[in-house]
Design a protein around this motif. Structure first.
Motif, PDB file in Angstrom:
ATOM      1  N   ASP A  62      35.869 -40.192  -0.714  1.00 45.56           N
ATOM      2  CA  ASP A  62      36.433 -40.137  -2.081  1.00 45.56           C
ATOM      3  C   ASP A  62      36.284 -38.752  -2.718  1.00 45.56           C
ATOM      4  N   TRP A  63      35.970 -37.773  -1.872  1.00 44.67           N
ATOM      5  CA  TRP A  63      35.679 -36.436  -2.421  1.00 44.67           C
ATOM      6  C   TRP A  63      36.796 -35.872  -3.316  1.00 44.67           C
ATOM      7  N   PRO A  64      38.078 -36.040  -2.963  1.00 44.74           N
ATOM      8  CA  PRO A  64      39.124 -35.486  -3.855  1.00 44.74           C
ATOM      9  C   PRO A  64      39.028 -36.036  -5.283  1.00 44.74           C
ATOM     10  N   VAL A  65      38.776 -37.348  -5.400  1.00 44.62           N
ATOM     11  CA  VAL A  65      38.681 -37.954  -6.738  1.00 44.62           C
ATOM     12  C   VAL A  65      37.370 -37.534  -7.414  1.00 44.62           C
ATOM     13  N   LEU A  66      36.288 -37.677  -6.634  1.00 48.96           N
ATOM     14  CA  LEU A  66      34.960 -37.408  -7.216  1.00 48.96           C
ATOM     15  C   LEU A  66      34.790 -35.934  -7.588  1.00 48.96           C
ATOM     16  N   SER A  67      35.292 -35.024  -6.736  1.00 45.18           N
ATOM     17  CA  SER A  67      35.098 -33.589  -7.020  1.00 45.18           C
ATOM     18  C   SER A  67      35.869 -33.189  -8.279  1.00 45.18           C
ATOM     19  N   ALA A  68      37.054 -33.772  -8.458  1.00 44.27           N
ATOM     20  CA  ALA A  68      37.824 -33.454  -9.679  1.00 44.27           C
ATOM     21  C   ALA A  68      37.052 -33.922 -10.915  1.00 44.27           C
ATOM     22  N   SER A  69      36.458 -35.132 -10.804  1.00 47.06           N
ATOM     23  CA  SER A  69      35.672 -35.656 -11.937  1.00 47.06           C
ATOM     24  C   SER A  69      34.413 -34.817 -12.158  1.00 47.06           C
ATOM     25  N   LEU A  70      33.811 -34.406 -11.029  1.00 45.16           N
ATOM     26  CA  LEU A  70      32.603 -33.572 -11.122  1.00 45.16           C
ATOM     27  C   LEU A  70      32.906 -32.273 -11.880  1.00 45.16           C
ATOM     28  N   LEU A  71      34.049 -31.667 -11.553  1.00 39.60           N
ATOM     29  CA  LEU A  71      34.410 -30.406 -12.221  1.00 39.60           C
ATOM     30  C   LEU A  71      34.605 -30.605 -13.728  1.00 39.60           C
ATOM     31  N   ARG A  75      32.264 -28.788 -16.328  1.00 36.01           N
ATOM     32  CA  ARG A  75      32.871 -27.874 -17.300  1.00 36.01           C
ATOM     33  C   ARG A  75      32.398 -28.229 -18.714  1.00 36.01           C
ATOM     34  N   THR A  76      32.407 -29.523 -19.035  1.00 38.80           N
ATOM     35  CA  THR A  76      31.964 -29.958 -20.374  1.00 38.80           C
ATOM     36  C   THR A  76      30.498 -29.603 -20.584  1.00 38.80           C
ATOM     37  N   THR A  77      29.686 -29.883 -19.563  1.00 41.14           N
ATOM     38  CA  THR A  77      28.246 -29.625 -19.675  1.00 41.14           C
ATOM     39  C   THR A  77      27.968 -28.144 -19.910  1.00 41.14           C
TER      40      THR A  77
END
Lengths: 284, 259
Positions: A62-71, A75-77
């Motif tokens: 699920d890296w494509p979905v998870l990495s986008a969410s991680l970014l 970014r917010t943090t």
């Protein structure tokens, strides 16, 4: 001639440091092994408790979905942290220069800090665009530790050194401009370095709180059906009973927090290792 | 206010009350002469440190005046070196940068000040420790850095506020000897604060005995001893006599005040 206590400029990597790294990693490896063994031996279904190996596979698949969410969360943090840093330091400096400003504004800063961010988030989501509201939540929780610690640091200056600055830095003219110049000189040469350890301690707290603020706001926003950060992925996975992805998102959040904390700890070590007790070898 | 010809400054009928109501000094008169080693001796809390702060301009008298020889409008603070009870070093700066501080505040770059820094460190025997940080130094070495910092401006007047009070006896003797050597080399005036009778006799040309708070001058003694004093002087019968004399004056003064 008296003998110096020590002439070392820092400490070398030793057995104690190796132990500090090996112990938590060893414990983590043992816990993961026990978890894997239990899930396999007891035949626990993945929607109740997924095995660590399945979570690892989910992170990869699920890296494509998870990495986008991680970014998005990262970014917010980081943006929240940078804004908290700039705002907290500037306000602390302003407070150190003017008691009137401190007395006027500090109670409001305290009120903002003690009101739980989870209670403020829904209001912010009503009045602000969603991205801004999430960022504001991260900023609110990260801001106060930087402000209060920097204030404490700026005020914790040796009285003797202040006297020395008054003696050696004395200006022949006593006008307001000369006084301001003198204040700024003390601020830059004396209060700024003296405040560094307390400021860095505040930053260490703020970096974790900024992540928590971002996650809380994402969760509040996520329940309204928008957002794509890791917190949103956690809620989405919960609704869909995709527990392996929920764990995967959770682990990525934990790793993000650890990496950010580690980065601040490394910066602290570099800046303080030559002179501050907190960066020296522990004695116990 | 007219000063005697060789005086560099005088405190005239000075009173000092702090904001918390504590009266530190009352009717305090003192004249400091050029090139002398003057010691203020008295019990803790008698206002000795307050006298130094008034001379340095770090505090203003409530009544009375501090008068300097020469033009009254001239700022004399650049002629003063100050050594506090504690070394008061900047822990984030190395030894050389700590010594640089007074010159830096006067606008000299590190490069412009390098010769003076090296010279001052050499005077206190710390030239090999220019890059060390305060936490790496012993108590005596930290105090040497503090003295080097006070001397880097080549002050006309050196004010020292119980600088060796926290040090062990051996280090204190060594620093006492070094201080006398430095004073002779630099030709400056020293006003030294202590509550040790022995230290006052070891160092001074003149001892001013102060009463308990509110402090005032109750006796003055000239120390008739050679300029170059060291271990030989400290074990001499003359030293014993002088210590007894100073101690007697101090005890009588304390008894009078209490009565």
């Amino acid at each position: 001639m008296e003998r110096p206590l020590s002439t070392s400029s820092g400490r070398r990597f030793g057995k104690r440091d190796a132990l500090r790294i090996a112990l938590p990693f060893g414990l983590l490896a043992a816990a993961i092994a026990a978890w894997e063994l239990y899930v396999r031996a007891a035949g626990v279904p993945a929607y109740i408790l997924p095995a660590p190996s399945l979570i690892a596979r989910t992170i990869v698949s699920d890296w494509p979905v998870l990495s986008a969410s991680l970014l998005v969360t990262l970014r917010t943090t980081l943006l929240g942290l940078v804004l908290a840093l700039v705002g907290g330091v500037m306000l602390a400096v302003l407070f150190s220069l003017s008691r009137l400003v401190e007395y006027s504004l500090y109670p409001f800063m305290v009120a903002l800090q003690v009101t739980p961010v989870i209670a403020i988030a829904p209001l912010l989501l009503i009045y602000l665009p969603q991205d801004t509201a999430v960022l504001a939540c991260a900023w609110i929780v990260a801001f106060f530790p930087i402000l209060s610690n920097t204030m404490l640091g700026l005020q914790s200056v040796d009285r003797g050194l202040i006297d020395l600055f008054a003696l050696y830095g004395a200006s022949p003219s006593e006008g307001p401009a000369a006084r301001l110049r003198s204040h700024l000189r003390v601020l830059w040469h004396l209060r700024r370095p003296a405040a560094l350890p307390a400021f860095l301690a505040g930053l260490r707290i703020a970096v974790g709180l900024s992540l928590i603020g971002a996650v809380v706001a994402e969760m509040a926003a996520g329940s309204a059906g928008a957002g794509s950060g890791l917190a949103y992925r956690i809620i989405e996975s919960q609704y869909r009973l995709n527990i392996p992805r929920l764990f995967a998102a959770l682990i990525l959040l934990a790793i993000t927090g650890i990496v950010l904390f580690g980065a601040v700890a490394a910066i602290t070590h570099v800046l303080l290792r030559r002179w501050h007790e907190s960066a020296l070898a522990p004695t116990r | 206010m007219t000063l005697p010809p060789t005086a560099i400054l005088a405190l005239h009928r000075v009173e000092k009350c702090y904001e918390n109501g504590v009266q530190a000094l009352s009717n305090f008169d003192l004249t400091v002469f050029g090139n002398e080693f003057l010691t203020l001796l008295g019990p803790s809390g008698c206002g000795k440190s307050t006298v130094l702060r008034l001379i340095a301009g770090l505090s203003e008298p409530t009544r009375g005046a501090v008068a300097w020889a020469g033009a009254s409008q001239v700022d004399h603070r650049h002629e003063i070196g100050f050594v506090f009870q504690e070394p008061t070093l900047m822990p984030w700066a190395n030894v050389a940068d700590n010594v640089w501080l007074p010159l830096r505040l006067r606008g000299l770059s590190r490069r412009e000040a390098s010769r003076q820094i090296a010279e001052s460190l050499s005077r206190v025997g710390l030239e090999a420790f220019a890059a060390a940080y305060p936490r790496e130094l012993s108590g005596g070495m930290k105090m040497r850095v503090s003295i080097a910092r006070a001397l880097v401006m080549r002050p006309r007047l050196l004010l020292m506020d119980e600088p060796f009070g926290a040090l062990d006896e051996i280090t204190r003797f060594r620093l006492n000897d070094d201080l006398l050597r430095l004073k002779a080399d630099l030709g400056c005036t020293v006003v030294f604060v202590t509550h040790s009778v022995f230290e006052s006799v070891s160092l001074s040309d003149r001892v001013v005995v102060m009463s308990p708070r509110p402090g005032s001058v109750i006796a003055e003694l000239k120390v008739d001893a050679p300029d170059r004093r060291g271990e030989d002087f400290r074990v001499s019968s003359r030293y014993g006599e002088l210590c007894r004399a100073v101690s007697k004056v101090l005890s009588e003064a304390m008894a009078d005040k209490e009565a």
